[in-house]
Design a protein around this motif. Structure first.
Motif, PDB file in Angstrom:
ATOM      1  N   MET A   1       0.781  -1.125  -0.020  1.00 46.30           N
ATOM      2  CA  MET A   1      -0.014   0.021  -0.121  1.00 46.30           C
ATOM      3  C   MET A   1       1.057   1.243   0.163  1.00 46.30           C
ATOM      4  O   MET A   1       1.805   1.425   0.836  1.00 46.30           O
ATOM      5  N   ASN A   2       0.544   2.408  -0.848  1.00 39.39           N
ATOM      6  CA  ASN A   2       1.172   3.588  -0.778  1.00 39.39           C
ATOM      7  C   ASN A   2       1.045   4.133   0.312  1.00 39.39           C
ATOM      8  O   ASN A   2       0.046   4.634   0.863  1.00 39.39           O
ATOM      9  N   ASN A   5       3.036   9.663  -2.080  1.00 31.69           N
ATOM     10  CA  ASN A   5       3.053   9.815  -3.638  1.00 31.69           C
ATOM     11  C   ASN A   5       3.656  11.066  -3.903  1.00 31.69           C
ATOM     12  O   ASN A   5       2.914  12.031  -3.430  1.00 31.69           O
ATOM     13  N   GLY A  25       6.347   6.745  -6.249  1.00 28.16           N
ATOM     14  CA  GLY A  25       5.458   6.344  -4.944  1.00 28.16           C
ATOM     15  C   GLY A  25       6.514   5.821  -3.895  1.00 28.16           C
ATOM     16  O   GLY A  25       7.129   4.993  -4.308  1.00 28.16           O
ATOM     17  N   GLN A  27       5.850   2.536  -0.811  1.00 23.56           N
ATOM     18  CA  GLN A  27       5.197   1.864  -0.138  1.00 23.56           C
ATOM     19  C   GLN A  27       5.540   1.436   1.332  1.00 23.56           C
ATOM     20  O   GLN A  27       6.437   1.781   1.763  1.00 23.56           O
ATOM     21  N   GLU A  28       4.632   0.840   1.935  1.00 19.70           N
ATOM     22  CA  GLU A  28       5.011   0.422   3.217  1.00 19.70           C
ATOM     23  C   GLU A  28       5.914  -0.326   3.254  1.00 19.70           C
ATOM     24  O   GLU A  28       6.189  -1.336   2.647  1.00 19.70           O
ATOM     25  N   ASP A  30       8.924   0.065   2.561  1.00 24.24           N
ATOM     26  CA  ASP A  30       9.989   0.305   1.751  1.00 24.24           C
ATOM     27  C   ASP A  30      11.175   1.060   2.405  1.00 24.24           C
ATOM     28  O   ASP A  30      11.049   1.769   3.554  1.00 24.24           O
ATOM     29  N   LYS A  63      -0.736   9.248   3.122  1.00 26.82           N
ATOM     30  CA  LYS A  63      -1.442   8.504   3.572  1.00 26.82           C
ATOM     31  C   LYS A  63      -2.322   9.283   4.927  1.00 26.82           C
ATOM     32  O   LYS A  63      -1.643   9.712   5.696  1.00 26.82           O
ATOM     33  N   THR A 164       8.331   2.525   7.201  1.00 26.63           N
ATOM     34  CA  THR A 164       8.829   2.997   5.986  1.00 26.63           C
ATOM     35  C   THR A 164      10.102   3.770   6.179  1.00 26.63           C
ATOM     36  O   THR A 164      10.194   4.762   7.178  1.00 26.63           O
ATOM     37  N   ARG A 181      15.872  -0.372  -1.590  1.00 26.72           N
ATOM     38  CA  ARG A 181      15.332   0.302  -2.810  1.00 26.72           C
ATOM     39  C   ARG A 181      16.293   1.764  -2.945  1.00 26.72           C
ATOM     40  O   ARG A 181      16.600   2.419  -1.750  1.00 26.72           O
ATOM     41  N   GLU A 194      14.744  -1.445  -7.587  1.00 26.94           N
ATOM     42  CA  GLU A 194      14.544  -2.191  -6.518  1.00 26.94           C
ATOM     43  C   GLU A 194      15.650  -3.033  -6.073  1.00 26.94           C
ATOM     44  O   GLU A 194      15.866  -3.977  -6.664  1.00 26.94           O
TER      45      GLU A 194
END
Length: 603
Positions: A1-2, A5, A25, A27-28, A30, A63, A164, A181, A194
């Motif tokens: 889930m982002n 962004n 973006g 993500q959780e 990351d 978020k 994150t 990442r 990645e």
């Protein structure tokens, strides 16, 4: 889930375009490292992600309810006067912050913030950030001013963190161990990979090769279409009009932007027979002996690294060696031809109102390089300071750009000894890489204090390690060699704890300190393994590919899929072990070959 962004952002400072239609973006879970040359906008991106700065165009969407803990490059303490008052200012657990600070070597919670060093103030801010209840950590240079033990501790904390992470750091081993990442900022764009840092280097090379291949194709098509146009097309048919439109599109195409890199080049002053000699040097602070009866003669062209925990005396030793600080006892003798350039931890005596070019001209109007004499302005261009930047005040530069300017000022002098105190602080990775190459080819002595393990591995051929109570021990090679030597010594010392073993270890360490060469060779088992390990790795890689294909075929058979998954995990573990052995055996083979060449040269 982002969780965050970045959408089509633009950012400009004066005439400088920092971001142009950049999007990505997060993500959780990351764990992202941001890389790029100084001045490309790494810290700006962090401030925009936090909300302290806004984009000129585009938007940043977070978020709902996202809790961010932020460590800026220069933390602010507001009106707080002591560590305790700073801890109590905000919604954090006081006992947890104190626990973190003790892990970072700080015990006095009532110490005045004004009396703390820059590194200590940064540790206080870091401890508070790590103790905050957060879903996302945003960290700007978290490893600055941390010694190796503390960097190791921070690595473990961040790897265990369940949220994150978005951070800027120039510690390449740290990036390798913590991140999954990498975001690269280049020419206003943001590229996502990645991978950790090692993987990023490979993927970046692939991306750049693809871009160059596309550009070669564009140029070939452009030449072909130009020849067609020259032959006098009449553009009557739809097909001819389409070709003309394609020609215009090809003309408007842009070649891939190439990253500019710093050009390090200067003429070194000749060095006579006598270098730098330290004789029975001792130094104490507040009754604590930090250097005890140290003796050493620096050799020509030697590259020495100095390591140890914060506050042990590394910078003091560097200053004593350079004649910048007197010892309490003992002597320091500098040869008549010795010319020293000293690069301190912090930029010294920089007037923010002074123009960049005037800072350099105060040192030298012209600089001698291997290609001849060049002007201060030309030297600045080699260090990526554009004409506009050269006539701007120093205060408008980023922290990394100031650091680069300071380095330029040191190298403008005609020197044959370089003393570098934490050169990695605020220097970007591309500049560090070029500095490493420069130092390896520097025709003189280099002594460097650093916690950057990657830097030490690439530069140092000998290390001095502070080991407590003023003791300084010599190790051969870079940081990885030092770790291997320490582990070997510890394993011997732990062998039943016998006095005979301890005596043997002590004798061996003394012999090693005198740089006595040890003959290296493969054991019979290692030699056989070295001959077959490439084939073994290939077989394991092929088996993993086969298992992946079988897993796709049997995706609807739970029992079979579970067995294949288990075998794949076991094969991947075996491959990882083999790769580690491959690295060890190849390094050993290189050392054996190097020793053989040296021996044959002596004979």
């Amino acid at each position: 889930m982002n969780v965050l962004n970045i959408e089509h952002i633009y950012k400009t400072y004066g005439d400088k375009h920092i971001f142009e239609d950049a999007s990505f973006g997060i993500q959780e879970q990351d764990k992202i490292g941001i890389v790029g040359i100084n001045g490309t906008g790494k810290s700006t991106l962090l401030r925009m992600a936090v909300g302290e700065e806004t984009a000129d165009e585009g938007q940043i969407v977070r978020k709902n309810g996202l809790k961010i803990a932020y460590l800026p490059q220069t933390p602010s303490f507001g009106a707080c006067s002591t560590i305790r008052s700073y801890i109590q200012d905000g919604e954090v657990s006081e006992w947890e912050v104190e626990s973190q600070l003790r892990q970072l070597g700080m015990e006095d919670m009532d110490a005045s913030l004004d009396q703390l060093s820059g590194g200590q103030r940064r540790k206080v801010a870091l401890a508070k950030v790590l103790s905050a209840e957060s879903d996302m950590l945003i960290l700007d240079e978290p490893t600055n001013h941390l010694d190796q033990a503390m960097i190791d501790w921070l690595e473990s904390v961040l790897r265990a963190y369940r949220g994150t992470i978005l951070m800027v750091t120039h510690d390449r081993y740290f990036l390798d161990k913590v991140t999954n990442r990498i975001l690269e900022i280049s020419h206003g764009k943001v590229y996502s990979y990645e991978a950790n840092y090692s993987g990023f280097l490979e993927l970046k090379a692939e991306r750049e090769e693809m871009e160059l291949a596309s550009e070669r194709k564009r140029q070939s098509l452009l030449r072909m279409e130009m020849e067609w146009a020259k032959r006098g097309c009449r553009a009557r048919s739809t097909k001819q009009k389409a070709r003309l439109e394609r020609l215009e599109a090809l003309k408007k195409g842009k070649a891939p932007a190439q990253d500019q890199t710093v050009i390090l080049d200067s003429v070194h002053t000749r060095m006579g027979r006598k270098t730098i000699e330290l004789q029975h040097v001792s130094k104490s602070y507040n009754g604590r002996r930090i250097i005890d009866d140290f003796n050493y003669i620096f050799l020509k062209d030697q590259k020495v690294g100095i390591i140890g925990p914060n506050g042990c005396g590394k910078s003091t030793l560097l200053k004593i060696a350079g004649g910048l600080l007197p010892p309490d006892s003992g002597n320091v003798e500098l040869g008549e031809t010795i010319r020293i350039g000293y690069f301190a931890q912090e930029e010294q005596q920089m007037d923010d109102s002074q123009r960049v070019i005037d800072y350099v001209k105060d040192i030298a109007d012209y600089v001698m390089t291997s290609e001849g004499r060049i002007s201060a302005s030309q030297m600045l261009e080699r260090f990526l300071f554009t004409p506009d930047m050269q006539y701007a005040p120093i205060g408008k530069l980023s922290g990394g750009e100031k650091r680069r300017l300071y380095l330029l000022g040191v190298l403008c002098q005609e020197i044959n000894v370089l003393l570098l105190d934490e050169p990695g602080n605020n220097l970007d990775i591309p500049t560090l890489t070029i500095l490493e190459d420069y130092l390896n080819n520097f025709a003189g002595i280099v002594a460097v204090v650093s916690h950057d393990r990657y830097f030490l591995d690439n530069v140092a051929d000998r290390l001095f390690a502070f080991e407590g109570n003023g003791r300084i021990r010599q190790y051969e090679g870079g940081y990885t060699d030092y770790l291997a030597a320490r582990q070997y010594q510890e394993s011997l010392a732990q062998d039943n704890g016998s006095e005979s073993v301890k005596k043997t270890v002590k004798t061996a360490a003394k012999e090693w300190k005198q740089s006595r060469p040890v003959k290296l060779k493969f054991t019979y088992k290692e030699e056989r393994e070295y001959e077959t390990i490439d084939e073994d790795i290939s077989r394991l890689e092929e088996r993993i590919e086969e298992l992946e294909k079988e897993m796709e075929i049997h995706a609807t058979e739970p029992g079979k899929l579970m067995a294949l998954t288990r075998e794949k995990e076991e094969t991947e573990a075996a491959l990882e072990t083999k790769m580690e052995r491959w690295v060890y055996l190849n390094e050993l083979a290189e050392k054996i070959e190097k020793q053989k060449n040296l021996t044959s040269g002596i004979e």
